[in-house]
Design a protein around this motif. Structure first.
Motif, PDB file in Angstrom:
ATOM      1  N   UNK A   4      43.474  26.539  33.331  1.00  0.00           N
ATOM      2  CA  UNK A   4      42.423  25.658  32.824  1.00  0.00           C
ATOM      3  C   UNK A   4      42.322  24.390  33.662  1.00  0.00           C
ATOM      4  N   UNK A  81      34.655  33.559  35.919  1.00  0.00           N
ATOM      5  CA  UNK A  81      34.432  34.958  36.291  1.00  0.00           C
ATOM      6  C   UNK A  81      34.879  35.235  37.714  1.00  0.00           C
ATOM      7  N   UNK A  83      37.460  33.463  38.998  1.00  0.00           N
ATOM      8  CA  UNK A  83      38.832  32.945  39.032  1.00  0.00           C
ATOM      9  C   UNK A  83      39.027  32.014  40.226  1.00  0.00           C
ATOM     10  N   UNK A 153      34.715  42.393  42.092  1.00  0.00           N
ATOM     11  CA  UNK A 153      33.439  42.778  41.477  1.00  0.00           C
ATOM     12  C   UNK A 153      32.845  41.626  40.690  1.00  0.00           C
ATOM     13  N   UNK A 155      30.865  40.284  37.563  1.00  0.00           N
ATOM     14  CA  UNK A 155      30.422  40.597  36.206  1.00  0.00           C
ATOM     15  C   UNK A 155      28.936  40.267  36.089  1.00  0.00           C
ATOM     16  N   UNK A 225      33.249  37.058  24.641  1.00  0.00           N
ATOM     17  CA  UNK A 225      34.275  36.028  24.456  1.00  0.00           C
ATOM     18  C   UNK A 225      34.402  35.628  22.990  1.00  0.00           C
ATOM     19  N   UNK A 231      31.529  43.837  26.279  1.00  0.00           N
ATOM     20  CA  UNK A 231      30.128  44.213  26.105  1.00  0.00           C
ATOM     21  C   UNK A 231      30.042  45.744  26.086  1.00  0.00           C
ATOM     22  N   UNK A 234      28.371  47.807  30.735  1.00  0.00           N
ATOM     23  CA  UNK A 234      28.097  46.987  31.905  1.00  0.00           C
ATOM     24  C   UNK A 234      27.029  47.643  32.772  1.00  0.00           C
ATOM     25  N   UNK A 235      27.076  48.969  32.831  1.00  0.00           N
ATOM     26  CA  UNK A 235      26.124  49.673  33.698  1.00  0.00           C
ATOM     27  C   UNK A 235      24.705  49.584  33.143  1.00  0.00           C
ATOM     28  N   UNK A 467      46.151  27.972  26.565  1.00  0.00           N
ATOM     29  CA  UNK A 467      46.485  28.506  27.884  1.00  0.00           C
ATOM     30  C   UNK A 467      45.345  29.288  28.512  1.00  0.00           C
TER      31      UNK A 467
ATOM     32  N   UNK B  26      24.234  54.412  39.485  1.00  0.00           N
ATOM     33  CA  UNK B  26      24.979  53.605  38.520  1.00  0.00           C
ATOM     34  C   UNK B  26      25.741  54.478  37.531  1.00  0.00           C
ATOM     35  N   UNK B  27      25.098  55.562  37.126  1.00  0.00           N
ATOM     36  CA  UNK B  27      25.728  56.395  36.100  1.00  0.00           C
ATOM     37  C   UNK B  27      26.472  57.599  36.670  1.00  0.00           C
ATOM     38  N   UNK B  32      31.883  55.661  37.365  1.00  0.00           N
ATOM     39  CA  UNK B  32      32.047  55.360  35.947  1.00  0.00           C
ATOM     40  C   UNK B  32      33.067  54.247  35.680  1.00  0.00           C
ATOM     41  N   UNK B  34      34.547  52.204  37.890  1.00  0.00           N
ATOM     42  CA  UNK B  34      34.250  51.002  38.647  1.00  0.00           C
ATOM     43  C   UNK B  34      33.094  50.230  38.008  1.00  0.00           C
ATOM     44  N   UNK B  35      32.100  50.967  37.542  1.00  0.00           N
ATOM     45  CA  UNK B  35      30.917  50.328  36.966  1.00  0.00           C
ATOM     46  C   UNK B  35      31.219  49.578  35.678  1.00  0.00           C
ATOM     47  N   UNK B  36      32.203  50.053  34.945  1.00  0.00           N
ATOM     48  CA  UNK B  36      32.521  49.400  33.675  1.00  0.00           C
ATOM     49  C   UNK B  36      33.718  48.458  33.772  1.00  0.00           C
ATOM     50  N   UNK B  38      34.272  45.555  35.350  1.00  0.00           N
ATOM     51  CA  UNK B  38      34.118  44.098  35.178  1.00  0.00           C
ATOM     52  C   UNK B  38      34.117  43.669  33.718  1.00  0.00           C
ATOM     53  N   UNK B  39      33.609  44.508  32.829  1.00  0.00           N
ATOM     54  CA  UNK B  39      33.507  44.060  31.437  1.00  0.00           C
ATOM     55  C   UNK B  39      34.887  43.929  30.796  1.00  0.00           C
ATOM     56  N   UNK B  41      37.693  43.258  32.777  1.00  0.00           N
ATOM     57  CA  UNK B  41      38.374  42.188  33.517  1.00  0.00           C
ATOM     58  C   UNK B  41      37.917  40.803  33.045  1.00  0.00           C
ATOM     59  N   UNK B  42      36.634  40.702  32.667  1.00  0.00           N
ATOM     60  CA  UNK B  42      36.155  39.376  32.259  1.00  0.00           C
ATOM     61  C   UNK B  42      36.815  38.911  30.957  1.00  0.00           C
ATOM     62  N   UNK B  43      37.379  39.857  30.213  1.00  0.00           N
ATOM     63  CA  UNK B  43      38.033  39.474  28.958  1.00  0.00           C
ATOM     64  C   UNK B  43      39.400  38.803  29.206  1.00  0.00           C
ATOM     65  N   UNK B  44      39.981  39.041  30.406  1.00  0.00           N
ATOM     66  CA  UNK B  44      41.344  38.549  30.638  1.00  0.00           C
ATOM     67  C   UNK B  44      41.436  37.051  30.848  1.00  0.00           C
ATOM     68  N   UNK B  45      40.455  36.515  31.567  1.00  0.00           N
ATOM     69  CA  UNK B  45      40.673  35.152  32.070  1.00  0.00           C
ATOM     70  C   UNK B  45      40.737  34.097  30.965  1.00  0.00           C
ATOM     71  N   UNK B  46      40.925  32.925  31.334  1.00  0.00           N
ATOM     72  CA  UNK B  46      41.279  31.727  30.576  1.00  0.00           C
ATOM     73  C   UNK B  46      42.012  32.064  29.300  1.00  0.00           C
TER      74      UNK B  46
END
Lengths: 467, 46, 287
Positions: A4, A81, A83, A153, A155, A225, A231, A234-235, A467, B26-27, B32, B34-36, B38-39, B41-46
């Motif tokens: 942070x 996103x 980092x 990648x 997001x 979040x 979500x 994503x595709x 954290x 994409x589909x 499959x 790889x396309x999904x 990021x959704x 990975x974005x949950x991990x940060x902060x």
């Protein structure tokens, strides 16, 4: 190192707080000009007339509240996103100063009557040039941060962010080409029907690139979040993204149906407007499907309530919009109150509810405090939604009534009502619209109080959440 | 059919083709995960 | 690698924007600038009209008034001949607007006499009761002409020294009225649309006192602003001792009189209501 602390977040705080100030200004002026329509004696010429105040209302709303908060969230979201720490926090500070100077200059010049007259591109050329500088330094900062990202990648929110940066730049540059006469006066480089077509290519895509792609970037970030669940797809977001940014650019002329702009341009705009339902609703479904098994959070989690209502208003907006873009319906409701009713469902419902959710999520994180009062956040939510719904419904009814009267004819072919006979029927509706605006203003005051109290007196967040 | 109509239809089909290509790519099964990704990975940060 | 991917993405997104942009924003220039759409009688603004137009822009009149008549019955009956592409070639910027809080002004030129506009701009409610237009009495201060010539040059409009001299000593209000009176008059639509009243005109309400209350109502709403609530005149002449055949009065009200600035009310009133107001004008002297 604490993640942070590695991010440059001071400027995020600055943009959020300033955008809230401009948001309050927007709604205050909105209430004032709505009352001016009912009580013309509230016009105080020369500076405070409806004609001069209305552009201040729209510019403060779109650029001060909208763009201002999006700048905050783009900085916040992009860093997380990718980092990666913001490329240049110093440049971002300069940007915050410049942003506030521009909005203040915009208000002063517009009230002084310096006005290019083109909707949402009213600012005279010296101020417009400052806007270009502002956008360049903003874009460079975001693009450099993404270029140096530590996540390979991107997001989907980042896609929308990048599209916004490019889209706004192209639109703004083309529509603002002017021939200056003096420091305070210029003429559009285009004439007549050409100018109209360029303007509404710009005008409608300002709706795309300022009032659609940025809130979608926020929605795709803050919904997962807030719920704690990724979500849905994503595709599907990717497909919707390309379709949306492709189709939007064709639709500007639906603002110009039945005008001297070529018919084929109008027809294309009409067709693409209807097709836009698909990518718009892909995002709506992405939001709804993400809630599978999580609908209980609508009750327990006020952030989710803001976001799901927001995407619902977006869904309604993107059905109503295409219907208005159809020639026959446009012939009926265009130029009436129906359209401001439509616009305010988008701005008060969709855009602002997403921004509220973003601020409620972000401020406690940045200040390491819990929200001051969930009860007040809920009160804010219900006041905002109530105000918005009263606003839009009264405007729709007013629009349909006036349209019906304007089109009514006598058996001998003459018109049944004079223009004034239709206008005086609108006064009661306009009074209700002002009441709706005042309810929305009240919601905003509750919101501001809650945020200020969170910053000054909120409980410190438990360590593990920090954290 | 005049030239303008042929041209018009051609462009329409071309655009539709590009759209289909994007959807297929994409589909695709290959894409499959790889396309999904990021959704999640974005949950991990902060 | 990551940088390259982002650059590729930015280029791709830009190209996607440009497709619709080129087709619906760039290509239409060619259609709109088609010489066939040119109208020879359309003239650029004179210096005074241009200054008036700039005041119209400064005051944000376009926030409440549109300037395009659509080819729809409700528009053409109310405002006049529908707008043509060729009529706007000197409009930088265009002022079509997006909301009709007030009426469309594309064809306002020639509808009312100058004196009507002057009174209306200073105090709209005195001419149009219950109107919500702000008062623009402050426009009576002198017109600033320091930039006039430069503006004409910038836009490439022809002008003479006499045109510039004509702006001297004028007020902003004069300029505004000059602009409004020009709007929509470059094509001779008013003459073309002039109602041809054929056949014998016979008052169906001749000596019918039962229509007097309604006739008075129509008079108060449409005529009193210029001819006075007491019929003693104002912008228009006194009607107290009107002594003309019913058919003549009908023709004047229904089709207007261009020479005197009397607007046509046929489109708004229709025949029946026009006859009622004629009956009111004739009979009120006796009752």
């Amino acid at each position: 190192m604490d993640q942070q602390q590695g991010y440059a977040d001071d400027v995020v705080k600055g943009f959020i707080l300033w955008s809230m100030v401009w948001g309050l200004v927007t709604v205050l002026i909105g209430v004032l000009i709505s009352l001016q329509l009912v009580y013309p004696q509230l016009n105080l010429p020369p500076f405070l007339t409806y004609g001069r105040l209305r552009p201040v209302h729209t510019n403060a709303g779109i650029f001060g509240w909208g763009i201002g908060s999006f700048m905050a969230f783009f900085f916040y979201i992009t860093q997380r996103l990718t980092k990666t720490r913001l490329w240049s926090p110093g440049l971002a500070r300069v940007q915050l100063w410049l942003f506030n100077v521009i909005i203040a200059l915009a208000a002063v010049t517009l009230l002084a009557g310096m006005n290019r007259s083109k909707e949402y591109a009213e600012l005279e050329w010296p101020v417009a040039l400052l806007v270009v500088v502002l956008w360049v330094i903003f874009s460079v900062n975001i693009i450099m941060t993404i270029a140096k990202r530590k996540e390979e990648q991107m997001y989907i929110s980042l896609w929308y962010i990048l599209a916004t940066l490019v889209g706004v730049a192209v639109l703004y540059l083309v529509n603002n080409v002017s021939i200056p006469v003096s420091l305070f006066k210029s003429y559009s480089a285009y004439a007549g029907a050409n100018d109209a077509n360029v303007q509404w290519w710009y005008g409608h895509n300002a709706v795309a690139m300022v009032l659609t792609t940025p809130p979608l970037a926020l929605f795709y970030y803050y919904l997962p979040k807030s719920t704690g669940v990724p979500i849905y797809s994503h595709r599907m977001g990717v497909i919707a993204f390309w379709s949306l940014i492709f189709m939007y650019l064709w639709t500007g002329a639906h603002h110009l149906l039945w005008t001297p702009v070529p018919d084929w341009v109008q027809t294309l705009a009409m067709g693409f407007s209807v097709m836009l339902i698909a990518p718009s609703w892909a995002s709506v479904f992405n939001g709804y499907f993400s809630m599978e098994g999580q609908w209980n959070q609508m009750r327990d989690n006020y952030l989710v309530k803001f976001l799901i209502f927001a995407i619902t208003f977006y869904g309604l907006q993107t059905l109503q919009g295409p219907s208005q873009a159809v020639r026959t319906f446009s012939a009926f409701i265009h130029y009436t109150d129906w359209v401001p009713g439509h616009v305010h469902m988008g701005t008060l419902g969709w855009v602002s509810l997403v921004i509220f959710a973003g601020i409620y999520y972000t401020i406690p994180k940045l200040y390491g405090r819990e929200i001051y009062s969930v009860g007040l956040a809920n009160l804010h939510f219900w006041l905002a939604v109530t105000g918005q719904i009263i606003f839009s419904i009264t405007m729709w009814v007013a629009g349909v009534q006036q349209a019906s009267m304007l089109h009514a004819s006598n058996p001998d072919g003459s018109l049944h009502y004079s223009f004034m006979e239709t206008l005086i029927e609108l006064y009661p509706y306009w009074t209700w619209r002002s009441i709706a605006g005042i309810i929305y203003l009240a919601s905003l005051l509750v919101f501001l109080y809650n945020i200020v109290k969170t910053i000054s007196a909120g409980k410190a967040q438990p360590a593990e959440q920090k954290a | 059919m005049d030239l303008a109509s042929v041209y018009y239809l051609g462009v329409t089909f071309l655009l539709f083709g590009i759209f289909v290509a994007i959807v297929v790519r994409t589909y695709s099964r290959k894409n499959r995960e790889r396309g999904e990704d990021p959704k999640y990975r974005m949950m991990h940060e902060d | 690698m990551t940088e390259r991917k982002m650059v590729v993405f930015l280029i791709a997104a830009t190209c996607v924007f440009l497709v619709g942009t080129i087709v619906t924003m760039v290509v239409p220039f060619k259609s709109i600038n088609d010489p066939k759409l040119k109208i020879a009688t359309v003239k650029p603004y004179t210096p005074l009209q241009l200054e008036g137009r700039d005041i119209y822009i400064r005051e944000g009149c376009n926030n409440c008034h549109t300037q395009t008549v659509r080819p729809l019955l409700a528009d053409t009956e109310r405002y006049g001949e529908y707008s043509k592409t060729g009529e706007f070639v000197y409009d930088q910027p265009f002022l079509w607007g997006s909301r009709r809080t007030g009426p469309d002004l594309a064809r306002i030129g020639g509808k009312y006499p100058d004196a009507w506009h002057e009174k209306h701009m200073k105090d709209p409610q005195s001419m149009v009761p219950r109107s919500n237009m702000p008062k623009y009495a402050f426009l009576t201060h002198p017109l600033d002409t320091s930039l006039t010539e430069k503006k004409m040059k910038t836009l490439g409009f022809p002008y003479t020294q006499a045109d510039l001299a004509a702006c001297q000593g004028k007020t902003e209000l004069d300029a505004m009225v000059a602009y409004l009176q020009k709007l929509g008059t470059d094509i001779p639509w008013r003459e073309a649309a002039k109602t041809q009243l054929v056949g014998e005109l016979k008052n169906p309400f001749l000596d019918n006192v039962t229509v007097l209350p309604e006739g008075k109502k129509i008079y108060d709403a449409n005529c009193a602003q210029c001819h006075g609530a007491d019929l003693k005149g104002g912008v228009g002449p006194s009607l107290v001792d009107i002594d003309k055949p019913d058919a003549d009065i009908f023709t004047t009200v229904y089709a207007g009189r261009q020479a005197t600035g009397m607007p046509a009310f046929g489109d708004t009133l229709g025949k029946e209501r026009t006859w009622k107001v004629v009956t009111f004008l004739k009979l009120r002297q006796r009752h």
